[in-house]
Scaffold this motif. Structure first.
Motif, PDB file in Angstrom:
ATOM      1  N   THR A 110       0.797  -1.119   0.001  1.00  0.00           N
ATOM      2  CA  THR A 110       0.057  -0.041  -0.048  1.00  0.00           C
ATOM      3  C   THR A 110       0.941   1.331  -0.016  1.00  0.00           C
ATOM      4  OG1 THR A 110      -0.240  -0.128   2.462  1.00  0.00           O
ATOM      5  CG2 THR A 110      -1.848  -1.192   1.213  1.00  0.00           C
ATOM      6  N   SER A 111       2.143   1.346   0.020  1.00  0.00           N
ATOM      7  CA  SER A 111       2.978   2.335  -0.085  1.00  0.00           C
ATOM      8  C   SER A 111       2.972   2.721  -1.447  1.00  0.00           C
ATOM      9  CB  SER A 111       4.314   2.291   0.525  1.00  0.00           C
ATOM     10  OG  SER A 111       4.395   2.001   1.754  1.00  0.00           O
ATOM     11  N   PRO A 112       3.090   4.144  -1.711  1.00  0.00           N
ATOM     12  CA  PRO A 112       2.816   4.639  -3.081  1.00  0.00           C
ATOM     13  C   PRO A 112       4.537   4.313  -3.808  1.00  0.00           C
ATOM     14  CG  PRO A 112       2.745   6.416  -1.705  1.00  0.00           C
ATOM     15  CD  PRO A 112       2.745   5.231  -0.954  1.00  0.00           C
ATOM     16  N   ARG A 113       4.711   3.393  -4.536  1.00  0.00           N
ATOM     17  CA  ARG A 113       5.877   3.366  -5.161  1.00  0.00           C
ATOM     18  C   ARG A 113       5.852   3.223  -6.821  1.00  0.00           C
ATOM     19  NH1 ARG A 113       7.822  -1.973  -1.533  1.00  0.00           N
ATOM     20  NH2 ARG A 113       7.761  -0.817   0.358  1.00  0.00           N
ATOM     21  N   ASN A 114       7.002   3.549  -7.212  1.00  0.00           N
ATOM     22  CA  ASN A 114       6.704   3.538  -8.891  1.00  0.00           C
ATOM     23  C   ASN A 114       8.186   2.741  -9.240  1.00  0.00           C
ATOM     24  OD1 ASN A 114       4.998   5.602  -9.025  1.00  0.00           O
ATOM     25  ND2 ASN A 114       6.450   7.289  -8.422  1.00  0.00           N
ATOM     26  N   ILE A 115       7.834   2.108 -10.544  1.00  0.00           N
ATOM     27  CA  ILE A 115       9.028   1.306 -11.032  1.00  0.00           C
ATOM     28  C   ILE A 115       9.841   2.228 -11.620  1.00  0.00           C
ATOM     29  CG2 ILE A 115       7.988   0.985 -13.310  1.00  0.00           C
ATOM     30  CD1 ILE A 115       9.262  -2.170 -11.527  1.00  0.00           C
ATOM     31  N   GLN A 116      11.282   1.816 -11.362  1.00  0.00           N
ATOM     32  CA  GLN A 116      12.292   2.843 -11.672  1.00  0.00           C
ATOM     33  C   GLN A 116      12.554   2.775 -13.225  1.00  0.00           C
ATOM     34  OE1 GLN A 116      13.599   5.188  -9.422  1.00  0.00           O
ATOM     35  NE2 GLN A 116      11.823   4.493  -8.884  1.00  0.00           N
ATOM     36  N   SER A 141      13.012  -3.574 -14.690  1.00  0.00           N
ATOM     37  CA  SER A 141      11.388  -4.262 -14.732  1.00  0.00           C
ATOM     38  C   SER A 141      11.167  -4.711 -13.336  1.00  0.00           C
ATOM     39  CB  SER A 141      11.654  -5.544 -15.554  1.00  0.00           C
ATOM     40  OG  SER A 141      11.749  -5.153 -16.954  1.00  0.00           O
ATOM     41  N   PHE A 142      12.253  -4.602 -12.388  1.00  0.00           N
ATOM     42  CA  PHE A 142      12.055  -5.013 -11.069  1.00  0.00           C
ATOM     43  C   PHE A 142      12.406  -4.100  -9.787  1.00  0.00           C
ATOM     44  CE2 PHE A 142      12.955  -8.707 -13.730  1.00  0.00           C
ATOM     45  CZ  PHE A 142      11.803  -9.460 -13.426  1.00  0.00           C
ATOM     46  N   VAL A 143      12.806  -2.876 -10.329  1.00  0.00           N
ATOM     47  CA  VAL A 143      13.413  -1.993  -9.257  1.00  0.00           C
ATOM     48  C   VAL A 143      12.347  -0.731  -9.043  1.00  0.00           C
ATOM     49  CG1 VAL A 143      15.254  -0.535  -8.546  1.00  0.00           C
ATOM     50  CG2 VAL A 143      15.785  -2.312  -9.897  1.00  0.00           C
ATOM     51  N   SER A 153      10.762   2.281  -6.405  1.00  0.00           N
ATOM     52  CA  SER A 153      11.254   3.356  -5.418  1.00  0.00           C
ATOM     53  C   SER A 153      10.766   2.798  -4.018  1.00  0.00           C
ATOM     54  CB  SER A 153      10.570   4.836  -5.692  1.00  0.00           C
ATOM     55  OG  SER A 153       9.335   4.628  -5.872  1.00  0.00           O
ATOM     56  N   ALA A 154      11.301   3.291  -2.979  1.00  0.00           N
ATOM     57  CA  ALA A 154      11.178   2.847  -1.650  1.00  0.00           C
ATOM     58  C   ALA A 154       9.603   3.022  -1.483  1.00  0.00           C
ATOM     59  CB  ALA A 154      11.827   3.484  -0.555  1.00  0.00           C
ATOM     60  N   ALA A 155       9.504   4.474  -1.448  1.00  0.00           N
ATOM     61  CA  ALA A 155       8.053   4.963  -1.236  1.00  0.00           C
ATOM     62  C   ALA A 155       7.857   6.303  -1.827  1.00  0.00           C
ATOM     63  CB  ALA A 155       7.693   4.841   0.519  1.00  0.00           C
ATOM     64  N   GLU A 156       6.942   6.770  -2.324  1.00  0.00           N
ATOM     65  CA  GLU A 156       7.065   7.992  -2.800  1.00  0.00           C
ATOM     66  C   GLU A 156       6.131   9.087  -1.839  1.00  0.00           C
ATOM     67  OE1 GLU A 156       8.046   9.215  -5.492  1.00  0.00           O
ATOM     68  OE2 GLU A 156       9.058   7.082  -5.865  1.00  0.00           O
ATOM     69  N   VAL A 157       6.600   9.054  -0.667  1.00  0.00           N
ATOM     70  CA  VAL A 157       6.056   9.933   0.442  1.00  0.00           C
ATOM     71  C   VAL A 157       7.212  10.724   0.921  1.00  0.00           C
ATOM     72  CG1 VAL A 157       4.388   8.483   1.276  1.00  0.00           C
ATOM     73  CG2 VAL A 157       6.694   8.304   2.223  1.00  0.00           C
ATOM     74  N   PRO A 158       7.203  11.992   1.474  1.00  0.00           N
ATOM     75  CA  PRO A 158       7.946  12.775   1.889  1.00  0.00           C
ATOM     76  C   PRO A 158       8.915  11.883   3.045  1.00  0.00           C
ATOM     77  CG  PRO A 158       6.293  14.086   2.039  1.00  0.00           C
ATOM     78  CD  PRO A 158       5.588  12.472   1.819  1.00  0.00           C
ATOM     79  N   ALA A 159      10.346  12.360   3.078  1.00  0.00           N
ATOM     80  CA  ALA A 159      11.219  11.589   3.710  1.00  0.00           C
ATOM     81  C   ALA A 159      10.823  11.732   5.445  1.00  0.00           C
ATOM     82  CB  ALA A 159      12.681  12.121   3.691  1.00  0.00           C
TER      83      ALA A 159
END
Length: 194
Positions: free
Chosen positions: A42-48, A52-54, A56-62
């Motif tokens: 449920t964390s907002p993440r984006n494929i880099q 195909s498999f990497v 982002s950790a979470a698209e939220v403020p640090a």
């Protein structure tokens, strides 16, 4: 490496010529050729880009806290291994990825609580609205079910859930709120260390 991972639960690797997400993916595939890019968390993440498999950790403020957790533990077969990489040093405070040895957490649980969990099991209720809310401190509310399942077609979501063994029901006034309720064992036994 597998023996060290089994013994310690995590391995820190440094000093390799890895400068991009693509480099990291190639290195990781050399260790684990059967990676999976099906992320149902449920964390907002984006494929880099270029991978195909990497993700982002979470698209939220640090400074957003993400509690210690077992990745996708609400699934019957959660990921066995996770690989993390830091491509650049942070420019602000926060954003660290801390690790927790849940084997030790299990050992530290009061024996009566552990037995109660064994006896009763654990119930997971996942509720995802169609559209996530970015004005929340609960990271799990930031992503809507169309982002998790990469489709806004409820029938397609139902097919994916059936394939993955995830029950689904639709609630709310428009029947567009995804709800999945599962009963599970509270602990999963490691196939090697048991």
């Amino acid at each position: 490496m597998n023996d060290m991972l089994t013994k310690y639960g995590a391995i820190l690797v440094r000093g390799f010529d890895i400068h991009s997400s693509s480099d990291f993916e190639k290195a990781t595939l050399s260790l684990q050729p059967n990676l999976n890019n099906c992320y149902r968390g449920t964390s907002p993440r984006n494929i880099q880009k270029g991978t195909s498999f990497v993700f982002s950790a979470a698209e939220v403020p640090a400074n957003y806290p993400i509690a210690q957790h077992l990745e996708m533990s609400f699934f019957p077969a959660p990921p066995r291994h996770l690989y993390f990489s830091c491509m650049k040093a942070p420019t602000s405070s926060g954003g660290e990825t801390s690790l927790c040895d849940f084997r030790q957490v299990y050992r530290d649980l009061d024996s009566q609580l552990r037995q109660k969990l064994f006896d009763k099991g654990i119930r997971y209720t996942r509720t995802q609205k169609k559209v996530g809310s970015y004005f929340t401190f609960d990271v799990s509310d930031m992503v809507g079910w169309p982002e998790i399942y990469d489709t806004s077609d409820k029938e397609e979501v139902e097919k994916l859930c059936a394939k993955e063994g995830t029950p689904v029901q639709w609630e709310g006034p428009n029947k567009d709120t995804f709800v999945s309720i599962t009963q599970s064992q509270p602990f999963q036994i490691h196939p090697i260390t048991k």
